[in-house]
Design an enzyme around this catalytic site. Structure first.
Site, PDB file in Angstrom:
ATOM      1  CG  ASN A 195      -2.275  11.610   3.063  1.00  0.00           C
ATOM      2  OD1 ASN A 195      -2.004  11.090   2.292  1.00  0.00           O
ATOM      3  ND2 ASN A 195      -1.751  11.729   4.316  1.00  0.00           N
ATOM      4  CE  LYS A 196      -5.408   6.150   4.707  1.00  0.00           C
ATOM      5  NZ  LYS A 196      -4.460   5.578   5.172  1.00  0.00           N
ATOM      6  CG  ASP A 255      -2.982   9.194  -1.385  1.00  0.00           C
ATOM      7  OD1 ASP A 255      -2.124   8.783  -0.492  1.00  0.00           O
ATOM      8  OD2 ASP A 255      -4.149   8.719  -1.282  1.00  0.00           O
ATOM      9  NE  ARG A 310      -0.287   1.849   3.580  1.00  0.00           N
ATOM     10  CZ  ARG A 310       0.726   2.407   3.982  1.00  0.00           C
ATOM     11  NH1 ARG A 310       1.719   1.620   4.394  1.00  0.00           N
ATOM     12  NH2 ARG A 310       1.068   3.838   3.755  1.00  0.00           N
TER      13      ARG A 310
END
Lengths: 253, 253
Positions: B214-215, B204, B41
């Protein structure tokens, strides 16, 4: 929590939501163990539990000592013990503490519900519900009283002990209130998307200047709420509200 | 990740930190499954993995299709596939993508390390380390490059998948960098107590105007950092940085 005269019974909060098991305590030491082991938790609930513990322990010094050592950070615990110390009829006083807590929560819930808009999406953190109190709840008391407004709840899971996931979500399901469970780190994202109308949290204590003490993470939720212009009242019933000096010792407003 | 000519091997991130197991993939479909199942990941790592997958799949349409479907949200995946499509020597191109990623991360780490004060307590979120990239890491690349400054790391556990707890903390231990693991909801509390000097997170994607993707939870950490006046740069290496229009389509600054 259920008072049965010769015992007090607690719904074991460690096993929820998977199992509904009541633990019966017949001595002050057993009540103290239930507090220490998190069978029962939440500041107001601990106060009520300790009051019943004093009754079961026949007001001996040993009973007070073992209960006082069960959760040294719980202000309600010491408040309840102090009140029990001065009581003539211990059982009647403990029942009074318990019933006053529920009545106060209902009054606070009705009061707070006036602040909740129709169809509000109410975010809450940790568990400030019936399980954390004598009954009805503080933050979730507001939610209960506002139920007829077609509200829904967003429950933060509340790591590491998951009181939101295990207890708050369970209480909402029992009440038939729509609830969405999120990880704590999703709170800001939902606020930024306009998917939260109001935040209501509990408080272990509220200082004279409005500063509050509560479970770690409450500060995070409050800071995010402020950033997004959301109202985020803390709910905390007397006796421990508005009695303590604030951490920063600012003058009372 | 290790390229062996006839196979690519991934350290299985689902089993860390308890077990250190490498999964060997010998076909494009196996690489796609490894991406889909979270064996590997992190946006840059997925790009490298997909490049090796194209080599193993001999650049067939089936290989491109199965890899493209493995993680539709990963921009690096499609960038790598596009680059592989135009390559004459697929194996050489995949190795180049992999080596360029590590070199870029090292350069970014050295660059970012200049911003890190001596003995800084660096908070990070999720895992933007060697495991999420070809190697070295983006946010953790900055940490690695700043290691000689006697820094320490505060890793947010990153619910629900616990990449911070399982991967970032593990990487820091491997590197001999002191690390403290916290639940995500503790981030604001530590900042408010002055126990964080700097926040570094991965991304990201970074838009032309500086907006980042992002997350979930990164927004929470960034908002809290801003509230407490802490620097919080996002780290994200080319090619996907600064190429995308921002969500709000504001003009580039």
């Amino acid at each position: 929590m259920r008072w049965k005269g010769d015992r007090v019974e607690f719904l074991d909060q460690r096993l929820l939501p998977d199992q509904t098991v009541y633990v019966a305590c017949r001595t002050a030491a057993e009540v103290a163990a239930a507090i220490r082991d998190m069978v029962v938790r939440g500041a107001p609930a601990i106060g009520c539990a300790a009051a019943f513990g004093v009754v079961l322990g026949k007001k001996t010094k040993e009973a007070f000592d073992v209960l006082a050592a069960s959760r040294p950070t719980a202000v309600n615990l010491f408040w309840a013990l102090e009140r029990m110390r001065g009581a003539e009829d211990a059982a009647a006083e403990a029942v009074a503490i318990y019933e006053e807590d529920i009545a106060a929560n209902k009054a606070m819930g009705d009061h707070g519900a006036k602040l909740v808009p129709e169809k509000a999406r109410v975010m809450t953190y940790c568990n400030a519900g019936a399980l954390a109190t004598g009954g009805y709840g503080t933050a979730l008391g507001v939610v209960r009283s506002a139920k007829r407004k077609s509200i829904s709840v967003i429950a933060c899971e509340t790591r590491p002990y998951l009181q939101g996931a295990r207890l708050t979500a369970w209480e909402c399901v029992q009440e038939g209130i729509p609830v969405t469970l999120i990880t704590d780190n999703m709170a800001g994202h939902l606020m930024s998307r306009g998917e939260v109308d109001l935040v209501v949290v509990g408080a272990d204590r509220i200082a004279a200047n409005g500063d509050t003490a509560n479970k770690i993470g409450t500060y995070m939720v409050a800071t995010l709420a402020r950033r997004h212009g959301l109202p985020a009242p803390s709910t905390c019933r007397s006796p421990t509200a508005r009695r303590s000096p604030s951490r920063s010792a600012r003058p009372a407003k």
